[in-house]
Design a protein around this motif. Structure first.
Motif, PDB file in Angstrom:
ATOM      1  N   LYS A  35       0.835  -1.224   0.000  1.00  0.00           N
ATOM      2  CA  LYS A  35       0.000   0.000   0.000  1.00  0.00           C
ATOM      3  C   LYS A  35       0.860   1.261   0.000  1.00  0.00           C
ATOM      4  O   LYS A  35       0.523   2.268   0.621  1.00  0.00           O
ATOM      5  N   THR A  36       1.966   1.274  -0.723  1.00  0.00           N
ATOM      6  CA  THR A  36       2.883   2.413  -0.731  1.00  0.00           C
ATOM      7  C   THR A  36       2.162   3.709  -1.112  1.00  0.00           C
ATOM      8  O   THR A  36       1.285   3.716  -1.968  1.00  0.00           O
ATOM      9  N   GLY A  37       2.546   4.775  -0.431  1.00  0.00           N
ATOM     10  CA  GLY A  37       2.005   6.088  -0.754  1.00  0.00           C
ATOM     11  C   GLY A  37       0.571   6.304  -0.323  1.00  0.00           C
ATOM     12  O   GLY A  37      -0.041   7.308  -0.703  1.00  0.00           O
ATOM     13  N   LEU A  38       0.015   5.427   0.494  1.00  0.00           N
ATOM     14  CA  LEU A  38      -1.360   5.569   0.959  1.00  0.00           C
ATOM     15  C   LEU A  38      -1.465   6.777   1.892  1.00  0.00           C
ATOM     16  O   LEU A  38      -0.588   7.015   2.723  1.00  0.00           O
ATOM     17  N   THR A  39      -2.540   7.537   1.749  1.00  0.00           N
ATOM     18  CA  THR A  39      -2.825   8.672   2.634  1.00  0.00           C
ATOM     19  C   THR A  39      -4.141   8.402   3.334  1.00  0.00           C
ATOM     20  O   THR A  39      -5.135   8.066   2.689  1.00  0.00           O
ATOM     21  N   ILE A  40      -4.136   8.540   4.660  1.00  0.00           N
ATOM     22  CA  ILE A  40      -5.354   8.370   5.447  1.00  0.00           C
ATOM     23  C   ILE A  40      -5.616   9.673   6.177  1.00  0.00           C
ATOM     24  O   ILE A  40      -4.799  10.113   6.989  1.00  0.00           O
ATOM     25  N   ILE A  64      -0.424   0.163  12.324  1.00  0.00           N
ATOM     26  CA  ILE A  64       0.778  -0.647  12.127  1.00  0.00           C
ATOM     27  C   ILE A  64       1.140  -0.485  10.658  1.00  0.00           C
ATOM     28  O   ILE A  64       0.388  -0.905   9.779  1.00  0.00           O
ATOM     29  N   VAL A  65       2.272   0.157  10.385  1.00  0.00           N
ATOM     30  CA  VAL A  65       2.615   0.573   9.021  1.00  0.00           C
ATOM     31  C   VAL A  65       3.824  -0.198   8.502  1.00  0.00           C
ATOM     32  O   VAL A  65       4.920  -0.081   9.055  1.00  0.00           O
ATOM     33  N   PHE A  66       3.614  -0.940   7.424  1.00  0.00           N
ATOM     34  CA  PHE A  66       4.690  -1.668   6.750  1.00  0.00           C
ATOM     35  C   PHE A  66       4.967  -1.117   5.342  1.00  0.00           C
ATOM     36  O   PHE A  66       5.845  -1.610   4.652  1.00  0.00           O
ATOM     37  N   ALA A  67       4.204  -0.117   4.911  1.00  0.00           N
ATOM     38  CA  ALA A  67       4.330   0.436   3.557  1.00  0.00           C
ATOM     39  C   ALA A  67       5.099   1.754   3.580  1.00  0.00           C
ATOM     40  O   ALA A  67       4.867   2.604   4.445  1.00  0.00           O
ATOM     41  N   ASP A  68       5.974   1.933   2.629  1.00  0.00           N
ATOM     42  CA  ASP A  68       6.724   3.179   2.494  1.00  0.00           C
ATOM     43  C   ASP A  68       5.804   4.309   2.031  1.00  0.00           C
ATOM     44  O   ASP A  68       4.835   4.089   1.298  1.00  0.00           O
ATOM     45  N   ALA A  94       8.867   0.940   8.052  1.00  0.00           N
ATOM     46  CA  ALA A  94       8.851   1.402   6.664  1.00  0.00           C
ATOM     47  C   ALA A  94       9.602   2.731   6.602  1.00  0.00           C
ATOM     48  O   ALA A  94       9.978   3.286   7.623  1.00  0.00           O
ATOM     49  N   ALA A  95       9.787   3.234   5.391  1.00  0.00           N
ATOM     50  CA  ALA A  95      10.495   4.501   5.192  1.00  0.00           C
ATOM     51  C   ALA A  95       9.523   5.606   4.784  1.00  0.00           C
ATOM     52  O   ALA A  95       8.483   5.347   4.172  1.00  0.00           O
TER      53      ALA A  95
END
Length: 105
Positions: A35-40, A64-68, A94-95
């Motif tokens: 889900k890279t670049g996801l905005t919530i 819990i974030v695993f996406a850059d 993630a970065a």
């Protein structure tokens, strides 16, 4: 709409933006590596913690974030969630993850 924040995240594609209405939500929200670049965006996105905040998008649990490149903006996060035996309001593996205009309590 979706019943939970996690349902919205699961349906999202990389780079999507998810808008969360004011209200109380519970549970851990896991953002998987795909889900890279996801905005919530919570109800108070763009409003600092000391600004004139309206009703919150309040998450009892955590992210819990695993996406850059994920951005989380405008939430109240309470209680935290268990991650690898520890409690965290936001856990990042993630970065380039950004948490803004949010209250961690």
């Amino acid at each position: 709409g979706f019943y939970t924040i996690q349902d919205a995240v699961n349906a999202a594609m990389s780079g999507d933006t998810i808008l969360i209405a004011p209200g109380s939500y519970t549970g851990a929200v896991t953002i998987s590596a795909d889900k890279t670049g996801l905005t919530i965006l919570g109800a108070n996105h763009g409003v600092g913690h000391d600004g004139d905040r309206d009703a919150e998008s309040s998450l009892e649990g955590g992210f819990i974030v695993f996406a850059d490149g994920v951005s989380i903006d405008g939430f109240e996060i309470t209680e935290g969630t268990s991650v690898f035996g520890e409690t965290a309001g936001v856990y990042v593996q993630a970065a380039n993850v950004t948490i803004t205009n949010s209250i961690l309590d």
